[in-house]
Write an enzyme that holds these catalytic residues in place. Structure first.
Site, PDB file in Angstrom:
ATOM      1  N   ASP A  44       0.866  -1.182   0.000  1.00 10.10           N
ATOM      2  CA  ASP A  44       0.000   0.000   0.000  1.00 10.10           C
ATOM      3  C   ASP A  44       0.899   1.227   0.000  1.00 10.10           C
ATOM      4  O   ASP A  44       1.738   1.379   0.895  1.00 10.10           O
ATOM      5  CB  ASP A  44      -0.894   0.001   1.243  1.00 10.10           C
ATOM      6  CG  ASP A  44      -1.962  -1.075   1.173  1.00 10.10           C
ATOM      7  OD1 ASP A  44      -2.463  -1.338   0.069  1.00 10.10           O
ATOM      8  OD2 ASP A  44      -2.280  -1.676   2.217  1.00 10.10           O
ATOM      9  N   ASP A  69     -14.573  -4.796  -3.239  1.00  7.93           N
ATOM     10  CA  ASP A  69     -14.600  -4.692  -1.770  1.00  7.93           C
ATOM     11  C   ASP A  69     -16.017  -5.067  -1.338  1.00  7.93           C
ATOM     12  O   ASP A  69     -16.967  -4.360  -1.665  1.00  7.93           O
ATOM     13  CB  ASP A  69     -14.284  -3.261  -1.331  1.00  7.93           C
ATOM     14  CG  ASP A  69     -12.833  -2.878  -1.614  1.00  7.93           C
ATOM     15  OD1 ASP A  69     -12.010  -3.783  -1.831  1.00  7.93           O
ATOM     16  OD2 ASP A  69     -12.531  -1.667  -1.635  1.00  7.93           O
TER      17      ASP A  69
END
Lengths: 255, 196
Positions: free
Chosen positions: A11, A130
């Site tokens: 990330d 998601d």
């Protein structure tokens, strides 16, 4: 035999890795290029770099980050975060990515999947979903914008649509499990993996080797991704692979 | 110079990057004249078999066939390898080069398709392309159609039955997997081709 992939995720915010990695012997533990190379050397089957920069100006460094990471990476390399147009995707590919991952932009305009797939091939298009369990219906809803916005779309149906529009893989994150370390959502993973023919990458909830075993066996996942794999008590990714191998999960080891 | 043939199908950056890493003089080109001058030819390819029809239209096929005829080493990657055969079920109206006999076919319904990920090879010890590569090495695949096992097969792979992971005949080479994405093993294979 086709092996189950272990994918390391970085990330990145403003060109720096922001969470989840503790490597020894690195000059700079926040540099995505160094970390990608280190993950590859320790046995990762693939690298995913997600740009989570909220601020537009911090995104500007993404292409440079991708270029530097790709230069010394000879395993599949996926880049996601903030890709909204075919032009954005093309720039990331020419910087050295092999696949792009799209989420919010694909839900906003599903034709984007086909447009990128037609130009770069379906194998280069990963649709990230998601998903969050809905209390009322016992189904899963697809969310966008880092999990902040509900779409009302059923995650399983959206995965099927993404496949039919040309997605090459599904990167499925359980929002209920993400960051918990209590294990992947095997039920969600299986619901989607059994509904599509393209590979499904499970994400969210990994806390130990047994969780990977479960998501491959019970969740029917083709691959599993973890952002903070070195927080799980493994000194090396290799140790995870050896444990999986000893439990009969086919993995690329030694590599 | 090694010519990396660009016929408009997909992303060739990874192949170029791997050859650069090996220190090879290489260029991505769609110019038949440049392909004709190359000391080696690499034909990558992703996506649909039908996209190889562009090779015929652009004069690239003629330049490649001429090079092969003169003994210029040729390496087809993924769809680039499938194109070396007579054709593919994926696009029956698009002929392949036909340098190798047989047609590429779909995976059987009992396995998921596409075949994506790292799978293990079974390598023939006499192969020049795999010199120094362990027989059971892992390489990265991503494809929906597969080439048959024939007398030119030098590496097999098992996925819903055996298929050709690599072929080799004289100066003609093909790999179904992506050597540019297969770690040290892949770089070794590319290095062997470059060293021919």
């Amino acid at each position: 035999m086709l092996t189950k992939r272990i994918i390391a995720c970085l990330d990145v915010d403003g060109g720096r890795v922001v969470k989840g990695v503790r490597f020894e012997n690195l000059r700079d533990a926040g540099d995505p290029a160094e970390l990608a190379k280190a993950h590859s050397a320790s046995g990762a089957d693939e690298i995913v770099l997600l740009d989570i920069s909220a601020a537009h100006e911090r995104r500007a460094t993404l292409l440079d980050t991708v270029r530097r990471a790709a230069r010394q990476l000879f395993i599949p390399f996926t880049v996601g975060g903030g890709i909204r147009t075919l032009g954005d995707a093309a720039a990331v590919f020419s910087a050295g990515a092999d696949k792009i991952s799209i989420n919010s932009a694909a839900l906003a305009d599903p034709t984007l999947i086909k447009r990128i797939a037609e130009r770069f091939g379906s194998q280069a298009v990963v649709v990230a979903i998601d998903a969050k369990r809905s209390a009322e219906t016992s189904r899963w809803e697809a969310f966008t914008h880092g999990g902040r916005a509900g779409t009302g779309r059923d995650a399983v149906m959206w995965a099927c649509e993404a496949e039919s529009r040309g997605a090459g893989e599904i990167l499925l994150t359980s929002m209920d499990r993400d960051g918990t370390g209590i294990g992947f959502d095997c039920e969600l993973t299986r619901a989607i993996a059994d509904s599509v023919r393209i590979p499904v990458i499970a994400s969210g909830g990994a806390g130990g080797a047994q969780h990977f075993v479960e998501v491959f066996r019970e969740g029917h996942a083709d691959a599993a991704l973890a952002a903070s794999i070195f927080h799980y008590g493994f000194s090396r990714l290799a140790d995870l692979k050896q444990q999986l191998g000893s439990q009969g999960i086919p993995v690329r080891w030694p590599c | 110079m090694i010519a990396i043939v660009d016929y408009g199908a997909g992303n060739l950056v990874s192949v170029k990057k791997a050859l650069d890493w090996l220190g090879e003089d290489c260029a991505i080109t769609s110019d038949p004249a440049q392909v004709a001058r190359a000391k080696k030819i690499v034909l990558p390819g992703v996506g649909h078999f039908a996209s190889t029809a562009a090779l015929g239209r652009s004069g690239l096929q003629e330049a490649i066939a001429d090079g092969i005829g003169r003994g210029v080493p040729f390496l087809g990657i993924c769809v680039g390898m499938q194109w070396m055969f007579e054709g593919s079920q994926e696009s029956p109206e698009t002929p392949g080069l036909g340098a190798l006999s047989g047609d590429c076919e779909r995976f059987p319904a009992k396995v998921k398709s596409p075949h994506v990920g790292w799978n293990q090879l079974d390598v023939s010890p006499s192969s020049r392309l795999f010199r120094g590569v362990a027989s059971s090495s892992f390489v990265y695949f991503t494809h929906s159609f597969r080439a048959p096992v024939t007398e030119t097969t030098v590496a097999c792979c098992e996925y819903g039955g055996c298929f050709s992971a690599a072929v080799e005949r004289d100066q003609l080479f093909g790999v179904q997997f992506h050597p540019e994405k297969s770690g040290e093993t892949g770089l070794k294979i590319l290095g062997n081709f470059c060293a021919l």
